[in-house]
Design an enzyme around this catalytic site. Structure first.
Site, short mmCIF file in Angstrom:
data_model
loop_
_atom_site.label_atom_id
_atom_site.label_comp_id
_atom_site.label_asym_id
_atom_site.label_seq_id
_atom_site.Cartn_x
_atom_site.Cartn_y
_atom_site.Cartn_z
N PHE A 1 0.85 -1.19 0.00
CA PHE A 1 0.00 0.00 0.00
C PHE A 1 0.89 1.23 0.00
O PHE A 1 1.83 1.35 0.78
CB PHE A 1 -0.93 0.03 1.22
N GLU B 1 -9.14 7.53 1.76
CA GLU B 1 -7.70 7.70 1.55
C GLU B 1 -7.31 9.13 1.95
O GLU B 1 -7.31 10.03 1.12
CB GLU B 1 -7.30 7.42 0.09
N CYS C 1 -3.91 9.35 -0.52
CA CYS C 1 -2.81 8.38 -0.63
C CYS C 1 -3.19 7.23 -1.54
O CYS C 1 -4.17 7.31 -2.28
CB CYS C 1 -2.45 7.88 0.77
N PHE D 1 -8.58 1.77 10.68
CA PHE D 1 -9.05 1.01 9.52
C PHE D 1 -8.98 -0.49 9.78
O PHE D 1 -8.34 -0.95 10.72
CB PHE D 1 -8.21 1.36 8.28
N HIS E 1 -1.65 10.50 9.24
CA HIS E 1 -2.08 9.28 8.54
C HIS E 1 -1.00 8.23 8.69
O HIS E 1 0.18 8.51 8.49
CB HIS E 1 -2.34 9.59 7.07
N GLU F 1 2.18 -1.17 8.05
CA GLU F 1 2.84 -2.43 7.66
C GLU F 1 4.36 -2.28 7.58
O GLU F 1 4.88 -1.35 6.96
CB GLU F 1 2.31 -2.92 6.30
#
Lengths: 359, 359
Positions: A26, A91, A106, A244, A264, A268
């Protein structure tokens, strides 16, 4: 590329590349658009707002929703102060004030597709037929090859913007072939009110901290906002936060006098990224940068600061500001434009500096 | 594109483009390469120079000629001081000192083709197996579409350099979509001796002055060097000057202590361009810039200054230096790197400023 969870900030994407089959990715890196409007004459400042003071805030939510469809994102939530509307998006974020809009998106969003409809809306609904200034910027993408075609090379983004605006200026700060930051601006008129934007773009972030921003960790968005110290970065704000599924976090914060900040988080490990942005005026941002980087503990981050002549940060943009411990500033650029000064710095954690255990 | 006069600086080229048939064009904008070498250990500093102190100056002229064939240019003339050899080329200049080479070539030359053979020569002939630093730079070309393929986009030049060097850093200063200056450097080791390079790249130059640098004007190269004031810019130099057929001018000047300056003139009205470059140390260059721009009277020029920590110009690179009359500085960037600081400025003649009649 296939979206498993369309419409989510933390959409995990499966890369359709035989060499990287099944690889999740992502793009946390946001595209950021800011446009300032004005009526060309007082009489044209009416539009649909008969006799009143025209404002972008009078545009209906359904119109914004339609506009955001072009960008491939949607509104999740919103908060309102006396001077500003803050929208949390699937986003990233959108901030609307009387004569300025900030749109930050994003992932694989197509932000530039919003520009033409936005100019149309501002003109038709608010009588704003004069564009005072435009700022379009982003850090280099982690994976430009996975972006929609226009966004794979900045030259193409500039070419698209050049079809919409006259005399736009495009810059790259930082290393073209490493970490860098692209900006396109008109720098056309002197905005008389103090204006400044600070961005902190954090990469390779502490995974102990990042793991908290997942559903499986068990805290709600507002618990995370408080526990991590985000709430205390700039106290007294109206907060809108969102966690999220299965991971990722966004927050908008509205401060008095049209000030805001927004965070934001793409948690990961393989592509961790956290962004912080604010327009609070300061003559030094070292304390603020330290506060933010103390929370997220990145190994590397970019700071950009842009300020006009009326801002207390104007001179700071050209000066070499002090250190941010424990980081080393490995790159530094200053840019003097017509109405704005601009500062870009890359900070890296020295190999000897150990991470502070997270409280 | 066809060369009417191959091997001449002022080669007039016919553009093979049906839309611009018969249009003459010459790219005055130079590509500039500077490489600093050292032996990796004292014992390897021998090479062919048995027992002596290895020097790039010991490389035979025939070897340089062979090297320059790759670039598509040739040696016209040379001068020698105790510390440096200066070569006038059919397209610009080459300066060779003990452990540093400067190669500057204009037109459609393929400068990057020199890099690999040069590294080979330095290693084989001088035992220089260590590259201390590399600088490759150029202003944006007037007509990138007419350049050999690698040179049409800086990304491609960077990709080529990245195959030869590790950890190179590429920057663009100025407006990507207007006037700008590209640089690739290693910024690897701390060069302990003071090092600074000033470049003035002048565009849209006064045609009364430019007309002098043609064969039909009737003055010889050395008469032009004296009459125009070039001789007095930095007095006391060993001069090598050249007037091309039918127009165009180049000069190298060797100063004491390994200092030099060099000027190249493309006089044609449609694409007039003059470059000035020097490595003389100063803590302010305003007087020198004024002297140079007073001679050529450009409507627009870029100044770049790069200096290492040992140089008196180091701090100047980050500071905003004073004005150069009658010009307006419309763009200004400073860049702090590991060992070098870098300054870029664009100056433009205000519409109200009349050209001073040429004496």
């Amino acid at each position: 590329m296939k979206n498993i969870e369309p419409g989510s900030h933390c959409t995990i994407s499966v890369v359709e590349d035989p060499l990287h089959e099944g690889e999740y990715f992502f793009e946390g890196t946001e595209k950021l658009l800011e446009i300032w409007f004005s009526p060309s004459s007082p009489s044209s400042a009416s539009g649909s707002v008969q006799g009143g003071r025209a404002s972008l805030r009078d545009i209906n939510r359904s119109e914004w929703e339609l506009l955001l469809k072009n960008v491939n994102c949607e509104i999740l939530s919103s908060r309102h102060s006396t001077t500003m509307d803050a929208y949390l998006l699937s986003e990233s974020s959108m901030f609307v004030s009387k004569d300025r809009i900030i749109l930050k998106t994003c992932g694989k969003t197509t932000l530039l597709e919003a520009v033409k409809p936005l100019l149309g809306l501002a003109k038709e609904q608010c009588g704003f037929d004069n564009i005072v200034d435009v700022f379009y910027s982003h850090k280099n993408y982690l994976r430009p090859d996975l972006q929609p075609e226009t966004y794979r090379h900045f030259d193409q983004e500039v070419a698209m913007l050049d079809t919409l605006f006259e005399d736009g200026a495009a810059y790259v700060l930082g290393k073209l072939n490493k970490d860098c930051w692209y900006i396109y601006t008109l720098d056309r008129f002197n905005i008389t009110e103090p204006d400044q934007t600070l961005e902190i773009m954090m990469m390779d972030v502490n995974q102990d901290v990042m793991n908290m921003f997942t559903q499986s960790y068990g805290l709600t968005a507002s618990q995370l906002t408080e526990k991590t110290g985000i709430l205390d970065i700039l106290p007294g704000a109206i907060i809108d936060d969102w966690l999220f599924e299965p991971c990722g976090y966004s927050m908008n914060a509205l401060l008095p006098n049209g000030r805001y900040f927004t965070i934001h988080i793409t948690p990961e490990d393989e592509f961790s990224y956290v962004s912080f942005e604010t327009n609070v005026p300061r003559d030094s941002y070292n304390d603020l940068i330290t506060k933010v980087t103390d929370i997220f503990q990145p190994n590397k981050f970019i700071v950009t600061l842009m300020a006009n002549e009326a801002s207390p940060a104007y001179k700071l943009c050209l000066k070499m500001d002090g250190p941010v411990k424990p980081f080393r500033r490995t790159e530094h650029q200053a840019c003097e434009m017509k109405n704005y000064n601009l500062n870009y710095a890359l900070y890296e954690r020295p190999p000897t500096s150990k991470l502070i255990p997270y409280k």
